[in-house]
Design a protein around this motif. Structure first.
Motif, PDB file in Angstrom:
ATOM      1  N   MET A  85      -5.171  -2.133   0.119  1.00  0.00           N
ATOM      2  CA  MET A  85      -5.178  -1.644   1.494  1.00  0.00           C
ATOM      3  C   MET A  85      -6.376  -2.227   2.237  1.00  0.00           C
ATOM      4  O   MET A  85      -7.410  -1.578   2.408  1.00  0.00           O
ATOM      5  N   LEU A 117      -5.062   0.618  -5.059  1.00  0.00           N
ATOM      6  CA  LEU A 117      -4.785   0.890  -3.650  1.00  0.00           C
ATOM      7  C   LEU A 117      -5.983   0.538  -2.778  1.00  0.00           C
ATOM      8  O   LEU A 117      -5.827   0.010  -1.671  1.00  0.00           O
ATOM      9  N   SER A 148       0.830  -1.202   0.000  1.00  0.00           N
ATOM     10  CA  SER A 148       0.000   0.000   0.000  1.00  0.00           C
ATOM     11  C   SER A 148       0.866   1.255   0.000  1.00  0.00           C
ATOM     12  O   SER A 148       0.537   2.248  -0.672  1.00  0.00           O
TER      13      SER A 148
END
Length: 219
Positions: free
Chosen positions: A201, A197, A59
């Motif tokens: 994440m 992302l 991330s």
């Protein structure tokens, strides 16, 4: 995943041991996952969460990539328009300034916030949250920033702005000569990195790491 029909009463369990499905609201005991495993709702099949490898490191790399793309995506020309011998280059920032100068200050502020301001705040919040986990400092501030990030998620509308740009290109294609600029490539890349992302994440692991329940989120 544990069977929700287990004879043990869910009401006797602490909240940290429970999870509710976001789709069908089934309440069940939270399963413990090994790396690479994911938990699914036994009633509707919705993916509750997954336990991914190297969440923090992956991330962080994506956040840094997104921040590097942010400036060229917003300040390099998205397209060059040639009409009747006159040429102009348009960027995201010049679009905001143009709206402001033509008397549409309210719309220019909304466009600025949704296409530039809030996306940057989201990336900075994500960066600081990941650093608090990676460096193991200020996790209480990380919790606050992660809550702020979740409130900002619905206001960053890069995909809407991109659709507006594509519609404009299609409509102007028959009226003028249009050349796609490097800014559009960077803008699309920024959007794709942010989508990646969001997937990488894992919220479940980030919340656990920030609350101290999982000190190996980066493994």
């Amino acid at each position: 995943m544990p069977d929700p029909s287990d004879t043990e009463r869910l009401s006797d369990l602490p909240l940290n041991d429970l999870v509710a499905c976001h789709e069908c609201d089934l309440l069940m005991r939270k399963p413990r996952l090994a790396h690479g495993e994911k938990a699914e709702c036994p009633r509707c099949g919705y993916e509750l969460y997954a336990h991914r490898h190297n969440v923090v490191e992956r991330s962080l790399a994506l956040v840094i990539a997104a921040l590097l793309l942010y400036v060229p995506a917003n300040f390099l020309p998205i397209m060059q328009l040639n009409l009747l011998g006159q040429s102009s280059q348009d960027t995201v920032w010049s679009g905001v300034v143009g709206l402001f100068d033509t008397g549409m200050q309210g719309i220019s502020v909304v466009v600025f916030l949704c296409s530039m301001g809030i996306p940057l705040l989201k990336l900075l919040c994500q960066l600081l949250v990941l650093l608090t986990i990676r460096l193991n400092i200020g996790r209480s501030y990380g919790l606050l920033l992660y809550r702020i990030y979740h409130h900002l998620r619905d206001w960053g509308m890069l995909e809407v702005y991109l659709m507006g740009v594509l519609v404009a290109i299609v409509k102007l294609a028959d009226m003028a000569a249009i050349t796609v600029g490097l800014g559009l490539v960077c803008f699309i890349s920024l959007l794709l990195v942010q989508v990646w992302l969001e997937v990488a994440m894992s919220p479940h692991q980030i919340w656990q790491a920030l609350s101290g329940e999982d000190d190996h989120a980066g493994d």
